[in-house]
Motif scaffolding. Sequence first.
Motif, PDB file in Angstrom:
ATOM      1  N   ILE A 155       0.837  -1.209   0.000  1.00  0.00           N
ATOM      2  CA  ILE A 155       0.000   0.000   0.000  1.00  0.00           C
ATOM      3  C   ILE A 155       0.869   1.255   0.000  1.00  0.00           C
ATOM      4  N   ASN A 156       1.935   1.234   0.797  1.00  0.00           N
ATOM      5  CA  ASN A 156       2.838   2.394   0.855  1.00  0.00           C
ATOM      6  C   ASN A 156       3.483   2.664  -0.495  1.00  0.00           C
ATOM      7  N   GLU A 157       3.883   1.591  -1.195  1.00  0.00           N
ATOM      8  CA  GLU A 157       4.497   1.759  -2.504  1.00  0.00           C
ATOM      9  C   GLU A 157       3.508   2.359  -3.498  1.00  0.00           C
ATOM     10  N   ILE A 158       2.264   1.909  -3.442  1.00  0.00           N
ATOM     11  CA  ILE A 158       1.229   2.446  -4.339  1.00  0.00           C
ATOM     12  C   ILE A 158       0.991   3.924  -4.057  1.00  0.00           C
ATOM     13  N   GLU A 159       0.922   4.280  -2.765  1.00  0.00           N
ATOM     14  CA  GLU A 159       0.712   5.673  -2.402  1.00  0.00           C
ATOM     15  C   GLU A 159       1.881   6.551  -2.858  1.00  0.00           C
TER      16      GLU A 159
END
Length: 203
Positions: free
Chosen positions: A35-39
Motif C-alpha cells: 500500500i505504501n508503494e502504491i501511495e
Amino acid sequence: MSENTLETAPVAEGKDEILDDSNFEINDLNVDDIINEIEKDDLLSSLQSDITEIEKKQVSISEQTDKLKKIVKASSYVPLAEREAADARSVFLKSVPVAAAELDVMDLLTTCGPVRRVSIKRQKNPRIPVTTCYAEFESVDAVEKALQLINPTILNQLIEIHRKRTNIPSFHQARGSSSPWRGRGRRGRRGRGRSRPHHQPGW
C-alpha cells in the motif's frame, strides 16, 4: 471384513497445520508495504503533473513579458529629430545634493524661463552626497540664460550647469562618419588603446 473392501487411507501427519492459513504468507510480502508503494507512486505522479503545469505557466508568463517589453519599447521610442530638439532645450546639472527635490531645481531654473520637466538621478549608494539632474525648458533661450548663471546653488550646494548632449547610438551613425573610438591598441603590446567619448546618461 471382505478382501475387496477398500482400506481408508491414513491421514497424513501435519495436515491440520497445512490447512491452517494463520501463518500463511505470499512471498514474504507485507500488505502495508504494498500500500505504501502504491501511495508513493500516486504522490510522485501527482508531483510530476504539478511540475508540468508550473513549467507551462512559466513559459506563458515569459512570452507575455516579452510581448509587454516590445510594446513598452515601441511606445517609448522617440525619433532622433525630436530627441535632438528636446535636448536643445535641456541642461545637464552636476553636483546636485541628493536631498534636492524637483521643486528645488525648478526654483533655481525658473528664473531663466518656464521649465517643462525635471529628472533627478537617485543615488543608490548613500555615501555619495551629490547626484546629477536634467531639466528641459520651454525654449532654447532659457538654456542660454541658465548657462550664464553665476555660482548657481541648490540647497546651499554649488552646482554646475552644462548644455545637454544628444546621445546617438552607434547604429545611428552614418556610414563613413568619423568613429568615436580612437586608437587601435594591440594585445600584448603597448598602444594608445580605445577611449570612450564623453557620455551623458539619458533621462
